[in-house]
Every structure is written in structure tokens, then in C-alpha cells.
Scaffold this active site. Structure first.
Site, PDB file in Angstrom:
ATOM      1  N   ASN A  37      -8.317   8.429   3.036  1.00 59.56           N
ATOM      2  CA  ASN A  37      -9.384   7.434   2.814  1.00 59.56           C
ATOM      3  C   ASN A  37      -9.061   6.483   1.665  1.00 59.56           C
ATOM      4  O   ASN A  37      -9.886   5.635   1.304  1.00 59.56           O
ATOM      5  CB  ASN A  37     -10.742   8.126   2.586  1.00 59.56           C
ATOM      6  CG  ASN A  37     -10.765   8.936   1.303  1.00 59.56           C
ATOM      7  OD1 ASN A  37      -9.799   8.945   0.543  1.00 59.56           O
ATOM      8  ND2 ASN A  37     -11.867   9.627   1.051  1.00 59.56           N
ATOM      9  N   ILE A  60     -11.669  12.741   5.877  1.00 56.15           N
ATOM     10  CA  ILE A  60     -11.538  13.983   6.667  1.00 56.15           C
ATOM     11  C   ILE A  60     -12.905  14.533   7.098  1.00 56.15           C
ATOM     12  O   ILE A  60     -12.979  15.406   7.940  1.00 56.15           O
ATOM     13  CB  ILE A  60     -10.762  15.088   5.900  1.00 56.15           C
ATOM     14  CG1 ILE A  60     -11.352  15.314   4.504  1.00 56.15           C
ATOM     15  CG2 ILE A  60      -9.280  14.744   5.820  1.00 56.15           C
ATOM     16  CD1 ILE A  60     -10.815  16.545   3.800  1.00 56.15           C
ATOM     17  N   TYR A 147     -13.680  23.539  -8.932  1.00 55.16           N
ATOM     18  CA  TYR A 147     -12.436  23.259  -8.209  1.00 55.16           C
ATOM     19  C   TYR A 147     -11.787  24.566  -7.737  1.00 55.16           C
ATOM     20  O   TYR A 147     -11.373  24.693  -6.578  1.00 55.16           O
ATOM     21  CB  TYR A 147     -11.477  22.491  -9.137  1.00 55.16           C
ATOM     22  CG  TYR A 147     -10.097  22.305  -8.574  1.00 55.16           C
ATOM     23  CD1 TYR A 147      -9.822  21.279  -7.680  1.00 55.16           C
ATOM     24  CD2 TYR A 147      -9.047  23.155  -8.939  1.00 55.16           C
ATOM     25  CE1 TYR A 147      -8.550  21.104  -7.153  1.00 55.16           C
ATOM     26  CE2 TYR A 147      -7.784  22.988  -8.421  1.00 55.16           C
ATOM     27  CZ  TYR A 147      -7.533  21.966  -7.535  1.00 55.16           C
ATOM     28  OH  TYR A 147      -6.269  21.804  -7.019  1.00 55.16           O
ATOM     29  N   ASN A 176       1.602  23.563 -11.378  1.00 55.10           N
ATOM     30  CA  ASN A 176       1.389  22.153 -11.765  1.00 55.10           C
ATOM     31  C   ASN A 176       2.498  21.255 -11.214  1.00 55.10           C
ATOM     32  O   ASN A 176       3.615  21.260 -11.723  1.00 55.10           O
ATOM     33  CB  ASN A 176       1.268  22.050 -13.283  1.00 55.10           C
ATOM     34  CG  ASN A 176      -0.059  22.597 -13.760  1.00 55.10           C
ATOM     35  OD1 ASN A 176      -0.347  23.776 -13.600  1.00 55.10           O
ATOM     36  ND2 ASN A 176      -0.898  21.735 -14.296  1.00 55.10           N
ATOM     37  N   ILE A 192       1.472  15.294 -16.933  1.00 57.62           N
ATOM     38  CA  ILE A 192       2.798  14.678 -17.083  1.00 57.62           C
ATOM     39  C   ILE A 192       2.720  13.184 -16.794  1.00 57.62           C
ATOM     40  O   ILE A 192       3.307  12.363 -17.506  1.00 57.62           O
ATOM     41  CB  ILE A 192       3.847  15.380 -16.199  1.00 57.62           C
ATOM     42  CG1 ILE A 192       4.129  16.773 -16.773  1.00 57.62           C
ATOM     43  CG2 ILE A 192       5.134  14.548 -16.100  1.00 57.62           C
ATOM     44  CD1 ILE A 192       5.292  17.509 -16.167  1.00 57.62           C
TER      45      ILE A 192
HETATM   46  C1  UD1 Z   1      -3.460  20.958 -12.185  1.00 56.64           C
HETATM   47  C2  UD1 Z   1      -3.817  20.040 -11.027  1.00 56.64           C
HETATM   48  C3  UD1 Z   1      -4.642  20.786 -10.014  1.00 56.64           C
HETATM   49  C4  UD1 Z   1      -3.843  22.007  -9.586  1.00 56.64           C
HETATM   50  C5  UD1 Z   1      -3.567  22.870 -10.793  1.00 56.64           C
HETATM   51  C6  UD1 Z   1      -2.708  24.054 -10.422  1.00 56.64           C
HETATM   52  C7  UD1 Z   1      -3.991  17.629 -11.447  1.00 56.64           C
HETATM   53  C8  UD1 Z   1      -4.816  16.509 -11.972  1.00 56.64           C
HETATM   54  N1  UD1 Z   1      -4.541  18.861 -11.534  1.00 56.64           N
HETATM   55  O1  UD1 Z   1      -4.645  21.331 -12.913  1.00 56.64           O
HETATM   56  O2  UD1 Z   1      -4.907  19.979  -8.906  1.00 56.64           O
HETATM   57  O3  UD1 Z   1      -4.528  22.731  -8.614  1.00 56.64           O
HETATM   58  O4  UD1 Z   1      -2.816  22.099 -11.723  1.00 56.64           O
HETATM   59  O5  UD1 Z   1      -2.321  24.745 -11.552  1.00 56.64           O
HETATM   60  O6  UD1 Z   1      -2.898  17.427 -10.979  1.00 56.64           O
HETATM   61  N2  UD1 Z   1      -4.130  17.899 -20.789  1.00 56.64           N
HETATM   62  C9  UD1 Z   1      -4.010  17.320 -22.033  1.00 56.64           C
HETATM   63  N3  UD1 Z   1      -4.052  15.953 -22.130  1.00 56.64           N
HETATM   64  C10 UD1 Z   1      -4.229  15.142 -21.043  1.00 56.64           C
HETATM   65  C11 UD1 Z   1      -4.364  15.757 -19.758  1.00 56.64           C
HETATM   66  C12 UD1 Z   1      -4.304  17.133 -19.681  1.00 56.64           C
HETATM   67  O7  UD1 Z   1      -3.876  18.024 -23.062  1.00 56.64           O
HETATM   68  O8  UD1 Z   1      -4.269  13.929 -21.194  1.00 56.64           O
HETATM   69  C13 UD1 Z   1      -4.046  19.375 -20.689  1.00 56.64           C
HETATM   70  C14 UD1 Z   1      -5.206  20.004 -19.944  1.00 56.64           C
HETATM   71  O9  UD1 Z   1      -6.286  20.288 -20.794  1.00 56.64           O
HETATM   72  C15 UD1 Z   1      -4.539  21.252 -19.381  1.00 56.64           C
HETATM   73  C16 UD1 Z   1      -3.092  20.814 -19.128  1.00 56.64           C
HETATM   74  O10 UD1 Z   1      -2.890  19.672 -19.917  1.00 56.64           O
HETATM   75  O11 UD1 Z   1      -4.552  22.301 -20.318  1.00 56.64           O
HETATM   76  C17 UD1 Z   1      -2.832  20.476 -17.679  1.00 56.64           C
HETATM   77  O12 UD1 Z   1      -3.859  19.617 -17.233  1.00 56.64           O
HETATM   78  P1  UD1 Z   1      -3.824  18.895 -15.795  1.00 56.64           P
HETATM   79  O13 UD1 Z   1      -2.549  18.157 -15.639  1.00 56.64           O
HETATM   80  O14 UD1 Z   1      -5.100  18.159 -15.670  1.00 56.64           O
HETATM   81  O15 UD1 Z   1      -3.685  20.103 -14.793  1.00 56.64           O
HETATM   82  P2  UD1 Z   1      -4.536  21.443 -14.499  1.00 56.64           P
HETATM   83  O16 UD1 Z   1      -5.920  21.371 -15.031  1.00 56.64           O
HETATM   84  O17 UD1 Z   1      -3.670  22.576 -14.899  1.00 56.64           O
END
Ligand code: UD1
Length: 314
Positions: A37, A60, A147, A176, A192
């Protein structure tokens, strides 16, 4: 035994992981239909696939449309989702509508169309904060966010569809995932992509919590390989698999590596930990190795360098 994919439907096929999967399927000679979408997916992600993909713009949860795109499909890769943990905490109903109801719609349409197998994108989030590491598929669910509940529910539905209706399913618990095409533009984006974007712009990132939380980052191409095997291997049917690397890195260290790559020295800003955030996450991948022949091939450093190069070209 290994089966061939003839006609694949990729839900969320214009998204980050979905579009890489589309490219790989086309390369293997499969016919590919995408339903997306374009809420977070982008047509430019399907540039490489071009006219070789049959793209259908739609949701979907549009039952009639889903039935149409399922016609003649043997394998469904269900990648469409609201992927952010914090977004699900802020908007639990909106994310459930896609991640839970949407997944049920996909399973039901696949059953009615007589598809052979549905491969579902699940998540390591289903394990929650069980202190036992690495996470194994045999461990109990412990969801900490809407989620995670939604992904867990998707797995339960998948199991039910196998038991009740004989529809083959396989669930991949992504750790991740990172790589080119991951969209950094929202605060809910993958860490990342956000860090590489910040580094490119010479801006400090925000780290939530003390930054000592760990993640198992897996390169998108390896995730694509896992999906293909989950669709083709008989040994995958009816099971859930961790898809990660078995290695971890802290978020603090991640920023250091990104900063080194970009040749900058910027201290991050620290903010309160996010609700629903998991502290430590690392995959045991023995089951995927055994049943899918899965073996991550791109090291974290290599993947990060490739992704950085891609962001620089954008
Ligand atoms: C991610 C996925 C999710 C997946 C999961 C599996 C995304 C957006 N989320 O969640 O779909 O099911 O992995 O493990 O791809 N963080 C920071 N600064 C930032 C962004 C994030 O410190 O600007 C930290 C977050 O608090 C977290 C970690 O980095 O502790 C990873 O965050 P994020 O990339 O959002 O992934 P998950 O929440 O692990």
C-alpha cells in the site's frame, strides 16, 4: 526435498526486506507479484525488478484485492507489517490492524487460493526479556510490546492454519535486519539506518537508555536467503526459526563503528529508554542451519560498509 517457487506473492514487496526478496526471486526465475500500500514501501525499491514484477498497489486488508493477487500463487512471503516496536506502543490498534488482522487476511486468502506455503515474517521480539541467552525457538513467548503480541499471534494463526486446513507455513523470527533501502526518515526507523543517516549529515544520534542494550544485526541478503529456503525446503514446514547471526553489538559500540566509518567524532545524546524495548537479544541459529541450510554470509562489518556506501550514493 527441495521444491521450486513458481509464482510468489510478496506482501510488502516494495518495502525494505520485501524488495530485496523480490529481486532474488526474479533472479531465480520465479514469477513475482507484489501487493503493497506504499505507506512505508517505495516504488523506487522496485527499480531493479522493473517490469519483471507485477505490482499491485493496495492494502492486505482489502479482501477482494488480496483474493485477486493470490490467484495462481504457490508461495506467499508475508512481509507487510508496521515494523516499529515504539509505534505499536503509541498506536496499538493501528499496528494490530495490520500486523494481526492483516496477517489473518493473508493466511485466509492463501487457504482459499490453495497456495502451497506461506512464509511469515515474525520477530525476535516474541521472546521478550527472558534472561536466558541466546534465544532459542523452544523458549516460551514473553511479549513486551503490542508489536510482539501481534507477531506472536501471527505465529499462532500460522500453526492453526497448518493444523486446521493443512496450509504449510513457516515463521521466520527476524532479529535486527539492516541493509540498503532501510528507510531512515522516521524516528521509528531501524537504528542502523538512523545512525548512518545522522553520521552522513554530521549530526549526533539519540541513544535510548544507556546504550548498553545489545542486538543481533543480520544483513538483509542473508534474511532473503532464509526466506527462499523457508519456502522451498520440506523440513521448514510447520516450524519457526530464528534468523540472526548469533553475534551481538551494543548500541554504544554501533554508533562508534558508524562514526569511524564516516570519519567523524560526535558524542551521542542520551534519552530515556523506550517502553517495550528489549535489553538483550541474540539468536541461536542451530535450527535454521539444520532445517534451512541457513548460514549468514555477510559479516556485520561488511554489511555496515555496504549499507553506508549505499546511503552515501542516495
Ligand atoms: C527491530 C525491528 C523490528 C524487529 C525487531 C527484531 C525496526 C524499526 N524494528 O526492533 O521490526 O521485529 O528488531 O529484533 O526495524 N535506538 C536508539 N536510537 C535510535 C533508534 C533506536 O538508541 O535512534 C535503540 C532502541 O531503543 C533499541 C535499539 O536501538 O534498543 C534497536 O532499535 P530498533 O532499530 O528500533 O529495533 P528493535 O526495537 O530492536
Amino acid at each position: 526435498m527441495t521444491k521450486i517457487i513458481q509464482h510468489a506473492l510478496v506482501t510488502g514487496g516494495a518495502g525494505f526486506i520485501g524488495s530485496h526478496l523480490v529481486d532474488a526471486l526474479i533472479e531465480q526465475g520465479a514469477r513475482v507479484t507484489v501487493i503493497d500500500n506504499l505507506t512505508t514501501g517505495k516504488m523506487e525499491n522496485l527499480q531493479d525488478a522493473g517490469a519483471r514484477v507485477h505490482f499491485v498497489e493496495g492494502d492486505i486488508r482489502n479482501r477482494g484485492l488480496l483474493q485477486q493477487v493470490m490467484d495462481g500463487v504457490d508461495v506467499v512471503f508475508h512481509q507487510a507489517a508496521v515494523v516499529s516496536v515504539p509505534l505499536s506502543v503509541a498506536h496499538p490498534l493501528d499496528s494490530a490492524a495490520v500486523n494481526e488482522t492483516g496477517t489473518l487476511e493473508v493466511l485466509e486468502a492463501a487457504r482459499q487460493a490453495g497456495c502451497r506455503r506461506v512464509v511469515l515474517a515474525s520477530s525476535s521480539a516474541v521472546y521478550g526479556d527472558d534472561p536466558e541467552l541466546p534465544k532459542r525457538e523452544t523458549m516460551a513467548f514473553g511479549p513486551l510490546s503490542p508489536y510482539a503480541v501481534q507477531k506472536m499471534t501471527g505465529e499462532y494463526y500460522a500453526g492453526l492454519y497448518t493444523k486446521l486446513y493443512g496450509l504449510e507455513t513457516a515463521c521466520l523470527r527476524y532479529f535486527n535486519v539492516f541493509g540498503p533501502r532501510q528507510d531512515p526518515s522516521s524516528p521509528y526507523s531501524g537504528v542502523i539506518s538512523i545512525f548512518l543517516d545522522r553520521a552522513g549529515a554530521g549530526r549526533s544520534p539519540v541513544i535510548y537508555g544507556d546504550g548498553e542494550q545489545t542486538r543481533d544485526f543480520v544483513y538483509v541478503r542473508d534474511v532473503v536467503s532464509a526466506n527462499v529456503c523457508a519456502a522451498t525446503e520440506d523440513t521448514a514446514a510447520g516450524k519457526a526459526f530464528n534468523i540472526g547471526t548469533g553475534k551481538t553489538i551494543t548500541i554504544n559500540r554501533l554508533w562508534q563503528q558508524v562514526a569511524e566509518l564516516a570519519g567523524i567524532a560526535l558524542a551521542p545524546d542520551y534519552e530515556a529508554a523506550r517502553h517495550g524495548d528489549i535489553l538483550h537479544s541474540v539468536a541461536a541459529i542451530d535450527a535454521a542451519r539444520r532445517d534451512l541450510g541457513f548460514s549468514p554470509e555477510i559479516s556485520f562489518e561488511e554489511g555496515l560498509a555496504r549499507t553506508y556506501a549505499w546511503y552515501q550514493r542516495q
